[in-house]
Enzyme design. Structure first.
Site, PDB file in Angstrom:
ATOM      1  N   SER A  49       0.829  -1.210   0.000  1.00 43.91           N
ATOM      2  CA  SER A  49       0.000   0.000   0.000  1.00 43.91           C
ATOM      3  C   SER A  49       0.859   1.254   0.000  1.00 43.91           C
ATOM      4  O   SER A  49       0.586   2.215  -0.732  1.00 43.91           O
ATOM      5  CB  SER A  49      -0.929  -0.001   1.214  1.00 43.91           C
ATOM      6  OG  SER A  49      -1.848  -1.064   1.148  1.00 43.91           O
ATOM      7  N   ARG A  53       1.551   3.902  -3.272  1.00 43.85           N
ATOM      8  CA  ARG A  53       1.217   5.315  -3.068  1.00 43.85           C
ATOM      9  C   ARG A  53       2.438   6.194  -3.340  1.00 43.85           C
ATOM     10  O   ARG A  53       2.343   7.230  -4.004  1.00 43.85           O
ATOM     11  CB  ARG A  53       0.699   5.535  -1.644  1.00 43.85           C
ATOM     12  CG  ARG A  53      -0.762   5.147  -1.463  1.00 43.85           C
ATOM     13  CD  ARG A  53      -1.144   5.064   0.014  1.00 43.85           C
ATOM     14  NE  ARG A  53      -2.580   4.866   0.193  1.00 43.85           N
ATOM     15  CZ  ARG A  53      -3.207   3.707   0.032  1.00 43.85           C
ATOM     16  NH1 ARG A  53      -2.519   2.638  -0.326  1.00 43.85           N
ATOM     17  NH2 ARG A  53      -4.515   3.611   0.219  1.00 43.85           N
ATOM     18  N   SER A 197     -14.890   0.355  -1.835  1.00 46.90           N
ATOM     19  CA  SER A 197     -13.452   0.351  -1.563  1.00 46.90           C
ATOM     20  C   SER A 197     -12.963   1.764  -1.262  1.00 46.90           C
ATOM     21  O   SER A 197     -13.299   2.714  -1.976  1.00 46.90           O
ATOM     22  CB  SER A 197     -12.673  -0.202  -2.765  1.00 46.90           C
ATOM     23  OG  SER A 197     -11.277  -0.099  -2.550  1.00 46.90           O
ATOM     24  N   GLN A 199     -10.094   2.625  -1.890  1.00 45.35           N
ATOM     25  CA  GLN A 199      -9.149   2.945  -2.962  1.00 45.35           C
ATOM     26  C   GLN A 199      -9.715   3.974  -3.940  1.00 45.35           C
ATOM     27  O   GLN A 199      -8.950   4.713  -4.565  1.00 45.35           O
ATOM     28  CB  GLN A 199      -8.750   1.681  -3.717  1.00 45.35           C
ATOM     29  CG  GLN A 199      -7.864   0.745  -2.911  1.00 45.35           C
ATOM     30  CD  GLN A 199      -7.560  -0.545  -3.643  1.00 45.35           C
ATOM     31  OE1 GLN A 199      -8.181  -0.867  -4.662  1.00 45.35           O
ATOM     32  NE2 GLN A 199      -6.600  -1.300  -3.142  1.00 45.35           N
ATOM     33  N   GLU A 347      -8.593  -6.462   5.362  1.00 42.29           N
ATOM     34  CA  GLU A 347      -7.564  -7.291   4.741  1.00 42.29           C
ATOM     35  C   GLU A 347      -7.017  -8.334   5.701  1.00 42.29           C
ATOM     36  O   GLU A 347      -6.374  -9.308   5.287  1.00 42.29           O
ATOM     37  CB  GLU A 347      -6.441  -6.430   4.193  1.00 42.29           C
ATOM     38  CG  GLU A 347      -5.693  -5.625   5.219  1.00 42.29           C
ATOM     39  CD  GLU A 347      -4.851  -4.527   4.587  1.00 42.29           C
ATOM     40  OE1 GLU A 347      -3.637  -4.507   4.825  1.00 42.29           O
ATOM     41  OE2 GLU A 347      -5.418  -3.703   3.831  1.00 42.29           O
ATOM     42  N   ARG A 378     -14.180 -12.718  -1.397  1.00 38.48           N
ATOM     43  CA  ARG A 378     -13.476 -13.377  -0.310  1.00 38.48           C
ATOM     44  C   ARG A 378     -14.411 -14.039   0.691  1.00 38.48           C
ATOM     45  O   ARG A 378     -14.063 -15.054   1.304  1.00 38.48           O
ATOM     46  CB  ARG A 378     -12.550 -12.387   0.403  1.00 38.48           C
ATOM     47  CG  ARG A 378     -11.265 -12.125  -0.358  1.00 38.48           C
ATOM     48  CD  ARG A 378     -10.345 -11.168   0.358  1.00 38.48           C
ATOM     49  NE  ARG A 378      -9.057 -11.082  -0.338  1.00 38.48           N
ATOM     50  CZ  ARG A 378      -8.169 -10.124  -0.149  1.00 38.48           C
ATOM     51  NH1 ARG A 378      -8.421  -9.154   0.718  1.00 38.48           N
ATOM     52  NH2 ARG A 378      -7.029 -10.123  -0.821  1.00 38.48           N
ATOM     53  N   LYS A 444       1.816 -11.752  -5.426  1.00 36.77           N
ATOM     54  CA  LYS A 444       1.166 -10.446  -5.516  1.00 36.77           C
ATOM     55  C   LYS A 444       1.790  -9.466  -4.535  1.00 36.77           C
ATOM     56  O   LYS A 444       2.014  -8.297  -4.866  1.00 36.77           O
ATOM     57  CB  LYS A 444      -0.332 -10.604  -5.230  1.00 36.77           C
ATOM     58  CG  LYS A 444      -1.128  -9.312  -5.232  1.00 36.77           C
ATOM     59  CD  LYS A 444      -2.585  -9.623  -4.919  1.00 36.77           C
ATOM     60  CE  LYS A 444      -3.402  -8.352  -4.765  1.00 36.77           C
ATOM     61  NZ  LYS A 444      -3.552  -7.620  -6.036  1.00 36.77           N
TER      62      LYS A 444
END
Length: 475
Positions: A49, A53, A197, A199, A347, A378, A444
């Site tokens: 993260s 950023r 989200s 995000q 998460e 999920r 990932k």
């Protein structure tokens, strides 16, 4: 570089048995059981993260930036490639004081379009880079893995249109789509629904210093998941000299201004520490995580509050987080079930769910309905796989009810989701014959999860390094 082969059947990332199937099919990985209490030092790679950023901010800074200890894994490689496609210069150099190589990012005077961006399965790429593409000159096309095409994108696309940026695509709300940049975005005031989200908020705030009027952004939905990630975005902006603040719990303001470069050290990924710390509760013993920050915006820091509820003793001294459990689950200790609201730390939910399946009594995870829009659904995936190994798991509107039962081995499906894979590995510590169908998806955010897991269990790791990340990030 062929990103799509990065998790394909022909790519033996780890060697040393990952593709030596134990059930007659390629790609299976037998999750090792914990035979003795743990005693391990686990160095967790940099935060995904924070790395992504900082990469975005570095691409639009007014001077070069050097990132120390960044993550080098699939999501960050995809981000670096996307920025390079837009004209950013990125060089990987050996670090003089970190195990991880540094990245030197040189911003371009003018972002260029006429390119295609591969998002893979990275939410940060598909949601952070489109606003950046609005500042480029020319069209920028976005696509990704098959799973990425199912992830929600409507708030980002609607926001860009609301800012006057032309967006086109056949799906309307998901990948693939194209952004027609004109080199400028006026900015101003914007409302979006970011219920799916955080995000969607962060992606706009990160690029807002380059908007002519900055941005005042308001979330209009009923709920907002993972609020700490927005706080993280505001923090990295502020540290770069930008005026960025929360006006209230659903409105944020970022002023236009020059983004500073310089030298920045990326914290370890505290959420990726979760499987290793939770393993201590299952196996017993002690695990130490170095370089744990005393203060952080990462949601993984919640582990310091959560894990003592399961009998763990947590200390943080001289930058080393130590988790100790005198007698683990495999030795007969069964922590009681719990009721958890993980709305700010969704998460962590997959790994916690795996732990709860090994506890005593019913547990409830709440506030994580947004996990249905992550790398996979999920909640459905966790219910399916935990039931597959014998647990009794029920989906609710915003979470899971987990009723432990005697567990047994099975083929654990990973759904191309790194957190599903690490959850399967946790179950395998206490349950024999658990096999993961795709451990490679952990790349990932963890370049060598099987190697780290062997270190955790005290196994000798004599295998050669399976892949050079220099060949993955040729920038």
């Amino acid at each position: 570089m062929e990103i799509f082969r990065y998790s394909g059947d022909e790519f033996d990332l780890y060697g040393d048995g990952v593709h030596e199937a134990t059930s007659g099919e390629p790609g299976y990985w037998r999750a090792p059981m914990a035979e003795v209490p743990l005693d391990a030092d686990i160095e967790v790679p940099g935060s995904k993260s924070l790395t992504n950023r900082e990469l975005v901010l570095s691409a639009i800074a007014h001077e070069p930036t050097t990132l120390h200890a960044p993550l080098h894994a699939r999501d960050t490689i995809l981000m670096a490639q996307a920025l390079e496609e837009l004209g950013t210069g990125i060089e990987r150099v050996a670090s003089s004081h970190n195990a991880s190589d540094d990245l030197v990012i040189t911003p371009t005077e003018e972002l260029s379009g006429g390119v295609s961006i591969d998002c893979g399965l990275a939410g940060t790429v598909m949601r952070f880079v489109p606003p950046l593409a609005g500042l480029a000159l020319g069209p920028v096309t976005f696509d990704g893995d098959e799973g990425a095409r199912r992830r929600p994108m409507a708030p980002t696309l609607a926001a860009l249109r609301g800012l006057g940026v032309k967006v086109s695509g056949d799906t309307g709300e998901r990948l693939p789509f194209s952004v027609q940049g004109t080199g400028r975005i006026p900015g101003g005031v914007l409302d979006i629904d970011a219920s799916a989200s955080s995000q969607f908020v962060s992606g706009l705030l990160l690029v807002a210093p380059r908007f002519e009027q900055g941005l005042t952004l308001t979330h209009t939905g009923q709920s907002l998941p993972s609020l700490p990630h927005i706080n993280m975005t505001l923090d990295v902006l502020t540290r770069r000299g930008i005026s960025a603040e929360a006006i209230d719990s659903r409105t944020w303001r970022v002023e236009p201004g020059d983004i500073a470069g310089g030298e920045i050290t990326v914290e370890p990924d505290l959420s990726n520490a979760a499987p290793f710390l939770i393993a201590t509760i299952i196996a017993g013993g002690t695990v130490r995580i170095p370089n744990w920050p005393a203060s952080t915006t990462q949601v993984g820091d919640l582990l310091r509050e959560l894990l003592p509820r399961f009998g763990a003793e947590i200390t943080l001294e001289h930058g080393v987080l130590t988790c100790t459990v005198e007698r683990g689950i495999v030795a007969g200790t069964r922590p009681a079930g719990v009721d958890l609201d993980l709305s700010v730390g969704g998460e962590l939910a997959p790994n916690i769910a795996g732990l709860l399946a090994l506890c005593e009594g019913e547990s409830n995870i709440r506030g994580v309905g947004h996990l249905r829009g992550h790398e996979t659904d999920r909640l459905a995936a966790l219910a399916t796989e935990l039931n597959r190994v014998g647990a009794d798991v029920e989906e609710t509107e915003d979470g899971l009810i987990i009723r432990p039962a005697p567990l047994h081995g099975a083929l654990w499906q990973c759904y191309a989701d790194h957190r599903m894979a690490t959850t399967g590995a946790l179950i395998g510590l206490a349950v024999d014959e658990v096999q993961l169908d795709d451990v490679e998806c952990t790349t990932k955010t963890l370049p060598d999860f099987p190697g780290m897991w062997r270190t955790l269990l005290g196994e000798q790791d004599d295998a050669e390094s399976p892949i050079s990340l220099d060949s993955l990030l040729e920038l």
